[in-house]
Design a protein around this motif. Structure first.
Motif, PDB file in Angstrom:
ATOM      1  N   PHE A 182       0.840  -1.204   0.000  1.00 32.21           N
ATOM      2  CA  PHE A 182       0.000   0.000   0.000  1.00 32.21           C
ATOM      3  C   PHE A 182       0.873   1.251   0.000  1.00 32.21           C
ATOM      4  O   PHE A 182       0.598   2.219  -0.726  1.00 32.21           O
ATOM      5  N   ALA A 183       1.935   1.243   0.804  1.00 29.52           N
ATOM      6  CA  ALA A 183       2.829   2.405   0.882  1.00 29.52           C
ATOM      7  C   ALA A 183       3.502   2.663  -0.461  1.00 29.52           C
ATOM      8  O   ALA A 183       3.701   3.822  -0.857  1.00 29.52           O
ATOM      9  N   PHE A 184       3.835   1.589  -1.189  1.00 34.76           N
ATOM     10  CA  PHE A 184       4.468   1.737  -2.509  1.00 34.76           C
ATOM     11  C   PHE A 184       3.513   2.448  -3.473  1.00 34.76           C
ATOM     12  O   PHE A 184       3.906   3.391  -4.172  1.00 34.76           O
ATOM     13  N   ILE A 185       2.270   2.008  -3.499  1.00 39.00           N
ATOM     14  CA  ILE A 185       1.280   2.622  -4.396  1.00 39.00           C
ATOM     15  C   ILE A 185       1.037   4.073  -4.009  1.00 39.00           C
ATOM     16  O   ILE A 185       1.009   4.965  -4.858  1.00 39.00           O
ATOM     17  N   GLN A 186       0.874   4.325  -2.720  1.00 39.69           N
ATOM     18  CA  GLN A 186       0.604   5.681  -2.241  1.00 39.69           C
ATOM     19  C   GLN A 186       1.772   6.614  -2.526  1.00 39.69           C
ATOM     20  O   GLN A 186       1.576   7.740  -2.989  1.00 39.69           O
TER      21      GLN A 186
END
Length: 210
Positions: A182-186
């Motif tokens: 999720f952090a990568f996408i965000q």
């Protein structure tokens, strides 16, 4: 988004009116009464088709239409004006049969007045038409607001589904933990000033990997 107040006038300043009446004497009386009562007559005609064009040109607040006119009758003109939008309609008729009233309603007419009429009959009929038009605008605004909110919720749901799919791919293919995926996408979306939906779509399509 607040709803317009139906008790407020449709516009500030004089109410602008188009008159369509094929009897010249009646048309002249209408213009005189309206002017004396503070309304602004922006166009007049004895033909229904010309009345529609006057409405299209001047965009008045109200169109007063006689039922029987050459070119296009009042009900057909009222339907055409309803398609233009933004204009209330009041119909003048020599008859008051129930079927005519029903046809007028179906044409989008907001009020009607039976001829011959007196000054004290005309102004209340105009106010009724304008009040009903204002109420309809308030309802339309409320419905538009609901549709907009529903679309926002639907878009958010679709984005969440897509991000979840992208996270699953990153977990399976890149061995990431869910929080890292999720952090990568965000982070990618923030750094490139794009939506998370766009980034997630690229992950799902296989064109983006860590």
């Amino acid at each position: 988004m607040g709803q317009p107040d139906p008790e407020q006038p449709v516009v500030a300043g004089p109410i602008r009116v188009v008159i369509a009446e094929d009897e010249a004497i009646v048309r002249m009386d209408l213009r005189e009464i309206l002017t004396e009562e503070g309304y602004e007559v922006v166009g007049e005609s004895g033909r229904g088709d010309e009345a529609v064009e006057l409405v299209r040109q001047h965009r008045p607040d109200l169109a007063i239409l006689d039922v029987k006119m050459p070119g296009m009758d009042g009900l057909a003109a009222a339907r055409a004006i309803a398609e233009i939008g933004g204009v209330g309609t009041l119909v003048l008729t020599a008859f008051s049969q129930r079927d005519l009233v029903e046809a007028a309603r179906n044409a989008g007419v907001l009020a009607y007045l039976v001829k011959p009429f007196e000054r004290e009959d005309l102004v209340p009929a105009i106010e009724v038409a304008l009040a009903r038009f204002s109420e309809l605008r308030a309802l339309e605004a409320a419905h538009a607001d609901l549709r907009e909110r529903a679309q926002v919720l639907e878009d958010r749901l679709e984005t969440r589904k897509l991000v979840d799919r992208a996270k699953g791919i990153l977990i399976d293919d890149a061995g990431m933990r869910e929080s890292d995926a999720f952090a990568f996408i965000q982070r990618k979306a923030m750094n490139e000033r794009r939506s998370m939906q766009e980034v997630a779509q690229e992950v799902v399509e296989g064109s983006l990997r860590p």
